[in-house]
Design a protein around this motif. Structure first.
Motif, PDB file in Angstrom:
ATOM      1  N   ASN A 146      40.682  37.442  44.404  1.00  0.00           N
ATOM      2  CA  ASN A 146      39.869  36.430  43.729  1.00  0.00           C
ATOM      3  C   ASN A 146      38.522  37.001  43.327  1.00  0.00           C
ATOM      4  O   ASN A 146      37.969  36.642  42.293  1.00  0.00           O
ATOM      5  CB  ASN A 146      39.670  35.211  44.642  1.00  0.00           C
ATOM      6  N   ASN A 152      43.870  33.866  40.525  1.00  0.00           N
ATOM      7  CA  ASN A 152      43.115  32.624  40.475  1.00  0.00           C
ATOM      8  C   ASN A 152      44.036  31.510  40.967  1.00  0.00           C
ATOM      9  O   ASN A 152      45.144  31.780  41.445  1.00  0.00           O
ATOM     10  CB  ASN A 152      42.582  32.350  39.068  1.00  0.00           C
ATOM     11  N   PRO A 183      36.720  30.411  39.231  1.00  0.00           N
ATOM     12  CA  PRO A 183      37.004  31.781  39.665  1.00  0.00           C
ATOM     13  C   PRO A 183      35.785  32.442  40.329  1.00  0.00           C
ATOM     14  O   PRO A 183      34.731  32.538  39.701  1.00  0.00           O
ATOM     15  CB  PRO A 183      37.389  32.479  38.359  1.00  0.00           C
TER      16      PRO A 183
END
Ligand SMILES: [Zn+2]
Length: 415
Positions: A146, A152, A183
């Motif tokens: 991530n 994501n 994100p």
């Protein structure tokens, strides 16, 4: 019951006490540690670490997937951040050093640097990554991927654990509302440094205290399916059989021998085998086996796979049996940063540490970061090479040597 960690303990740098403290979150009856992603023990550990970061005067915060950061602010606002740390999650009944040591070593290193030199020029952040092992949900490196943007929320929308709990439910349960996901990609990271236990016996066998990793191996996994013909074990003469088990046995011994000849660093493993119908008096009509192949150079893996799979096809033709090959994992090898490796080796030499270069046969967060930022991975020895077990152990001197090296590396990078 969780052990209390106090400031005195941290300042003294009692690494063993801190390892025990962190292991108290999720301690199993057999002495192992179970801290699965987003579980209560995971939450307790992350929040307790946050408190320790605050006590160390670090600016602490979570990102939206539960990665925990403790930031020692740098004095030069134009400089990027040096990231250091490892993962907080464990396998079921795993050891207390895997991942945890990297977090504690980073905290102690940063604390020592701050106490001695004050604020660095470049910010240093200690990260306790939310997930690396893949032991609750069928995906790995959720934390680091991530941060680099490789994953994501889309990736986990349909993912469930073995109890049928969805990834998003688990996330929400831990206080990370999927609705609020944005994100958590970081563009301000200059470098990443991870220290980890070796999880193998190379350092111990060589009487070395430090491993400076040059590469993390690539991994490919396949399922090989052999389709023959089930038939009577008594009435079918040998020359008329399409025996999936004897074919599998031949292929497996062929690939094993080939691996040994090919390259000393190449490893290939058949760890799972299923036979159908799996009955003593019936010739097996079908066999499936797994194949795990690892090396630090992509071209070696390519050449090896081409050769063995060509031979598999030839054998299938000769025996008039179907052999199919399905690949379901392809992780590329990652090279660690050469300059950072040089720096670590130079420091180790100056400090008279016994060190060596090595290749990591196991995956680490450093391989994810290594695709995005210059990255350095350091190892300390694992007693008897045991890991992912309650018997995982590294002695205090080796832990301290690792922290001393990490501290100096961070000093050179950030001050
Ligand atoms: Zn690990």
């Amino acid at each position: 019951m969780a052990i209390q960690v106090n400031k005195q303990l941290m300042d003294k740098g009692q690494v063993e006490a801190m390892i025990e403290w962190l292991a108290s979150f999720g301690r199993a009856d057999n002495g192992g540690v179970t801290r699965l992603l987003y579980s209560p023990s995971w939450q307790e550990a992350q929040h307790a670490l946050k408190k320790v970061m605050e006590d160390m005067h670090l600016i602490s915060y979570f990102d939206c997937v539960g990665n925990l950061f403790g930031r020692l602010q740098g004095t030069d606002a134009n400089e990027k951040t040096i990231l250091t740390g490892s993962h907080i999650d464990t396998v079921v009944e795993g050891g207390k050093y895997d991942g945890a040591f990297g977090i504690i070593a980073s905290l102690l290193a940063v604390n020592r640097l701050f106490n001695k030199y004050g604020y660095p020029k470049k910010s240093i952040e200690v990260v306790s990554l939310s997930e690396e092992e893949g032991s609750r949900f069928p995906l790995t490196f959720w934390g680091s991927r991530n941060i680099t943007g490789a994953y994501n929320l889309e990736r986990v929308k349909n993912v469930q654990d073995a109890d049928g709990t969805s990834f998003l439910e688990a996330m929400n349960f831990a206080g990370f509302d999927p609705e609020k996901y944005t994100p958590p990609v970081r563009h301000d990271i200059e470098r990443f440094v991870e220290i980890h236990i070796e999880q193998g016996m190379v350092l111990e066998k060589n009487c070395n205290q430090i491993g400076v990793v040059t590469h993390i191996v690539g991994q490919r996994r396949y399922t090989i399916r052999i389709k023959g013909e089930s038939n009577h074990a008594g009435t079918t003469p040998m020359q008329y059989r399409k025996d999936a088990v004897s074919t599998a046995a031949y292929l497996i011994s062929f690939l094993t021998e080939k691996t040994k000849e090919w390259d000393p660093h190449l490893v290939a493993t058949v760890g799972k085998l299923s036979v159908s119908p799996n009955v003593p008096n019936v010739i097996a009509g079908e066999v499936e086996f797994s194949l795990d192949i690892r090396h630090h150079m992509e071209e070696i893996i390519d050449q090896y796979c081409n050769e063995i799979f060509a031979e598999f096809k030839q054998i299938a033709e000769n025996l008039n049996i179907e052999v199919s090959i399905a690949q379901w994992m392809d992780v590329k090898p990652v090279r660690m940063d050469v300059k950072m490796g040089d720096l670590a080796r130079r420091i180790a030499k100056e400090k008279n540490m016994h060190y060596q270069e090595m290749i990591s046969g196991a995956g680490h967060d450093a391989q994810v970061f290594g695709n995005s930022y210059p990255t350095c991975l350091l190892f300390v020895p694992s007693q008897n090479g045991i890991s992912h077990s309650p018997y995982e152990f590294t002695n205090r001197d080796d832990l301290e040597t690792g922290i001393e090296l990490l501290t100096e590396v961070l000093y050179k990078l950030a001050y």
